[in-house]
Motif scaffolding. Structure first.
Motif, PDB file in Angstrom:
ATOM      1  N   LYS A 198     -54.247 -31.881  34.189  1.00  0.00           N
ATOM      2  CA  LYS A 198     -52.954 -31.857  34.854  1.00  0.00           C
ATOM      3  C   LYS A 198     -52.591 -33.215  35.454  1.00  0.00           C
ATOM      4  CE  LYS A 198     -50.611 -28.286  37.464  1.00  0.00           C
ATOM      5  NZ  LYS A 198     -50.765 -27.174  38.389  1.00  0.00           N
ATOM      6  N   TYR A 199     -53.585 -33.884  36.012  1.00  0.00           N
ATOM      7  CA  TYR A 199     -53.302 -35.119  36.732  1.00  0.00           C
ATOM      8  C   TYR A 199     -53.857 -36.369  36.052  1.00  0.00           C
ATOM      9  CZ  TYR A 199     -51.965 -31.731  40.180  1.00  0.00           C
ATOM     10  OH  TYR A 199     -51.363 -30.676  40.808  1.00  0.00           O
ATOM     11  N   ALA A 200     -54.237 -36.251  34.792  1.00  0.00           N
ATOM     12  CA  ALA A 200     -54.748 -37.414  34.064  1.00  0.00           C
ATOM     13  C   ALA A 200     -53.681 -38.494  33.944  1.00  0.00           C
ATOM     14  CB  ALA A 200     -55.236 -37.000  32.681  1.00  0.00           C
ATOM     15  N   LEU A 201     -52.447 -38.080  33.903  1.00  0.00           N
ATOM     16  CA  LEU A 201     -51.348 -39.029  33.747  1.00  0.00           C
ATOM     17  C   LEU A 201     -50.888 -39.634  35.069  1.00  0.00           C
ATOM     18  CD1 LEU A 201     -49.174 -37.049  31.189  1.00  0.00           C
ATOM     19  CD2 LEU A 201     -50.665 -38.984  30.745  1.00  0.00           C
ATOM     20  N   LYS A 202     -51.476 -39.216  36.167  1.00  0.00           N
ATOM     21  CA  LYS A 202     -50.985 -39.637  37.482  1.00  0.00           C
ATOM     22  C   LYS A 202     -50.956 -41.159  37.621  1.00  0.00           C
ATOM     23  CE  LYS A 202     -51.689 -38.968  42.389  1.00  0.00           C
ATOM     24  NZ  LYS A 202     -52.439 -38.285  43.423  1.00  0.00           N
ATOM     25  N   LYS A 203     -52.053 -41.810  37.330  1.00  0.00           N
ATOM     26  CA  LYS A 203     -52.106 -43.264  37.481  1.00  0.00           C
ATOM     27  C   LYS A 203     -51.164 -43.936  36.481  1.00  0.00           C
ATOM     28  CE  LYS A 203     -55.216 -47.140  37.825  1.00  0.00           C
ATOM     29  NZ  LYS A 203     -56.564 -47.626  37.811  1.00  0.00           N
ATOM     30  N   PHE A 204     -51.179 -43.446  35.256  1.00  0.00           N
ATOM     31  CA  PHE A 204     -50.310 -44.008  34.226  1.00  0.00           C
ATOM     32  C   PHE A 204     -48.841 -43.846  34.611  1.00  0.00           C
ATOM     33  CE2 PHE A 204     -48.062 -43.516  30.094  1.00  0.00           C
ATOM     34  CZ  PHE A 204     -48.246 -44.807  29.628  1.00  0.00           C
ATOM     35  N   ALA A 205     -48.497 -42.651  35.079  1.00  0.00           N
ATOM     36  CA  ALA A 205     -47.112 -42.394  35.485  1.00  0.00           C
ATOM     37  C   ALA A 205     -46.732 -43.280  36.666  1.00  0.00           C
ATOM     38  CB  ALA A 205     -46.931 -40.924  35.848  1.00  0.00           C
ATOM     39  N   GLY A 206     -47.657 -43.463  37.585  1.00  0.00           N
ATOM     40  CA  GLY A 206     -47.397 -44.335  38.731  1.00  0.00           C
ATOM     41  C   GLY A 206     -47.094 -45.765  38.299  1.00  0.00           C
ATOM     42  N   LEU A 221     -33.125 -45.628  29.380  1.00  0.00           N
ATOM     43  CA  LEU A 221     -33.544 -44.964  30.614  1.00  0.00           C
ATOM     44  C   LEU A 221     -33.547 -43.446  30.448  1.00  0.00           C
ATOM     45  CD1 LEU A 221     -34.322 -45.082  33.609  1.00  0.00           C
ATOM     46  CD2 LEU A 221     -31.877 -45.114  34.146  1.00  0.00           C
ATOM     47  N   GLN A 222     -32.499 -42.894  29.856  1.00  0.00           N
ATOM     48  CA  GLN A 222     -32.428 -41.442  29.655  1.00  0.00           C
ATOM     49  C   GLN A 222     -33.557 -40.952  28.747  1.00  0.00           C
ATOM     50  OE1 GLN A 222     -28.467 -40.785  28.183  1.00  0.00           O
ATOM     51  NE2 GLN A 222     -27.520 -40.961  30.213  1.00  0.00           N
ATOM     52  N   THR A 223     -33.804 -41.681  27.683  1.00  0.00           N
ATOM     53  CA  THR A 223     -34.891 -41.308  26.768  1.00  0.00           C
ATOM     54  C   THR A 223     -36.237 -41.389  27.479  1.00  0.00           C
ATOM     55  OG1 THR A 223     -33.619 -42.189  24.917  1.00  0.00           O
ATOM     56  CG2 THR A 223     -35.970 -41.828  24.543  1.00  0.00           C
ATOM     57  N   PHE A 224     -36.399 -42.443  28.239  1.00  0.00           N
ATOM     58  CA  PHE A 224     -37.650 -42.648  28.971  1.00  0.00           C
ATOM     59  C   PHE A 224     -37.886 -41.512  29.967  1.00  0.00           C
ATOM     60  CE2 PHE A 224     -40.288 -45.131  32.049  1.00  0.00           C
ATOM     61  CZ  PHE A 224     -41.326 -45.416  31.177  1.00  0.00           C
ATOM     62  N   ILE A 225     -36.844 -41.162  30.725  1.00  0.00           N
ATOM     63  CA  ILE A 225     -36.972 -40.092  31.727  1.00  0.00           C
ATOM     64  C   ILE A 225     -37.216 -38.744  31.053  1.00  0.00           C
ATOM     65  CG2 ILE A 225     -35.697 -38.769  33.466  1.00  0.00           C
ATOM     66  CD1 ILE A 225     -34.553 -41.430  34.454  1.00  0.00           C
ATOM     67  N   SER A 226     -36.505 -38.459  29.970  1.00  0.00           N
ATOM     68  CA  SER A 226     -36.725 -37.171  29.295  1.00  0.00           C
ATOM     69  C   SER A 226     -38.135 -37.100  28.705  1.00  0.00           C
ATOM     70  CB  SER A 226     -35.666 -36.923  28.217  1.00  0.00           C
ATOM     71  OG  SER A 226     -35.815 -37.825  27.148  1.00  0.00           O
ATOM     72  N   THR A 227     -38.655 -38.228  28.272  1.00  0.00           N
ATOM     73  CA  THR A 227     -40.017 -38.244  27.728  1.00  0.00           C
ATOM     74  C   THR A 227     -41.045 -37.975  28.817  1.00  0.00           C
ATOM     75  OG1 THR A 227     -39.366 -39.814  26.008  1.00  0.00           O
ATOM     76  CG2 THR A 227     -41.721 -39.635  26.488  1.00  0.00           C
ATOM     77  N   ILE A 228     -40.902 -38.626  29.957  1.00  0.00           N
ATOM     78  CA  ILE A 228     -41.898 -38.406  31.015  1.00  0.00           C
ATOM     79  C   ILE A 228     -41.761 -37.022  31.647  1.00  0.00           C
ATOM     80  CG2 ILE A 228     -42.246 -40.854  31.500  1.00  0.00           C
ATOM     81  CD1 ILE A 228     -40.459 -40.529  33.959  1.00  0.00           C
ATOM     82  N   GLU A 229     -40.558 -36.458  31.609  1.00  0.00           N
ATOM     83  CA  GLU A 229     -40.382 -35.097  32.130  1.00  0.00           C
ATOM     84  C   GLU A 229     -41.123 -34.079  31.275  1.00  0.00           C
ATOM     85  OE1 GLU A 229     -36.131 -34.667  32.478  1.00  0.00           O
ATOM     86  OE2 GLU A 229     -36.130 -35.436  34.535  1.00  0.00           O
ATOM     87  N   LYS A 230     -41.296 -34.361  29.997  1.00  0.00           N
ATOM     88  CA  LYS A 230     -42.054 -33.463  29.116  1.00  0.00           C
ATOM     89  C   LYS A 230     -43.504 -33.342  29.574  1.00  0.00           C
ATOM     90  CE  LYS A 230     -39.349 -34.510  25.003  1.00  0.00           C
ATOM     91  NZ  LYS A 230     -39.374 -35.195  23.701  1.00  0.00           N
ATOM     92  N   PHE A 231     -43.991 -34.351  30.265  1.00  0.00           N
ATOM     93  CA  PHE A 231     -45.377 -34.357  30.723  1.00  0.00           C
ATOM     94  C   PHE A 231     -45.515 -33.968  32.191  1.00  0.00           C
ATOM     95  CE2 PHE A 231     -45.277 -37.049  27.002  1.00  0.00           C
ATOM     96  CZ  PHE A 231     -46.356 -36.565  26.284  1.00  0.00           C
ATOM     97  N   GLY A 232     -44.447 -33.405  32.764  1.00  0.00           N
ATOM     98  CA  GLY A 232     -44.524 -32.872  34.120  1.00  0.00           C
ATOM     99  C   GLY A 232     -44.068 -33.810  35.218  1.00  0.00           C
ATOM    100  N   LEU A 233     -43.549 -34.977  34.877  1.00  0.00           N
ATOM    101  CA  LEU A 233     -43.065 -35.907  35.892  1.00  0.00           C
ATOM    102  C   LEU A 233     -41.614 -35.563  36.213  1.00  0.00           C
ATOM    103  CD1 LEU A 233     -44.117 -38.485  37.373  1.00  0.00           C
ATOM    104  CD2 LEU A 233     -42.794 -39.787  35.735  1.00  0.00           C
ATOM    105  N   THR A 234     -41.328 -35.340  37.496  1.00  0.00           N
ATOM    106  CA  THR A 234     -39.960 -34.993  37.892  1.00  0.00           C
ATOM    107  C   THR A 234     -39.467 -35.959  38.962  1.00  0.00           C
ATOM    108  OG1 THR A 234     -40.810 -33.411  39.508  1.00  0.00           O
ATOM    109  CG2 THR A 234     -40.188 -32.535  37.368  1.00  0.00           C
TER     110      THR A 234
END
Length: 194
Positions: A85-93, A127-140
């Protein structure tokens, strides 16, 4: 009484004595056997009780071992779930400054200039593509304009009196916040109404 009668009487007395001695010996032997058997029974009963106690201890140990195994398995599954669940936390940050920079580029771009308009549209689509992509992985996105201040999701930069907003309400978002699977990875930096 003659000799023969005496002899017969003596033999009878001797036989009676032999029988009496035999009977006493039998009684003593029987008593010693009973005592020996009682001791053996007591010894066997004690051994049985000890074996039963040992069996109960071993059964308890087996139950505890099974319970511990289940607990370890449950903890491991929980740890694996958290890791997934949180493996992407650092990457997303690390990606958040990229999003911030794309948003700043859109805000600061010259929308009147025709040449810049095309570039800004490209940045906006990116930006829209980037945000929609990261939202697929649980980033809101946490963008709390008009919401009540929540210190778990917002970081107050300052407070300002405002007749247009209720007290303790977010007036302006200086920097959007983000959460990953409902865990805040960066709180929104906000200005709060007094």
């Amino acid at each position: 009484m003659n000799n023969e009668e005496k002899k017969v009487n003596e033999e009878i007395v001797v036989e009676d004595q032999i029988e009496a001695i035999g009977t006493e010996a039998d009684v003593e032997w029987n008593e010693s056997m009973e005592e020996s058997q009682d001791a053996k029974i007591a010894e066997l009963e004690a051994a049985l009780l000890a074996s039963q106690a040992q069996l109960k201890e071993q059964q308890d140990a087996v139950l505890r071992a099974k319970a511990e195994e289940q607990n370890v398995r449950r903890r491991a599954e929980g740890d694996i779930d958290k890791a997934r669940k949180y493996a992407l936390k650092k990457f997303a940050g690390e990606l958040l400054p990229v999003i911030d920079n794309l948003e700043r580029a859109l805000e600061s771009g010259d929308k009147e200039n025709e040449a810049a308009k095309v570039l800004l549209e490209g940045v906006e689509l990116t930006l829209q593509t980037f945000i929609s992509t990261i939202e697929k992985f649980g980033l809101t996105v946490i963008n709390p304009v008009g919401e009540t201040f929540n210190p778990e999701h917002h970081q107050a930069i300052g407070m300002q009196a405002s007749p247009d907003h209720e007290s303790n309400t977010v007036m302006v978002v200086m920097q959007k916040g983000y959460s990953l699977n409902e865990q805040v990875i960066r709180p929104a930096m906000v200005m709060v109404a007094q």
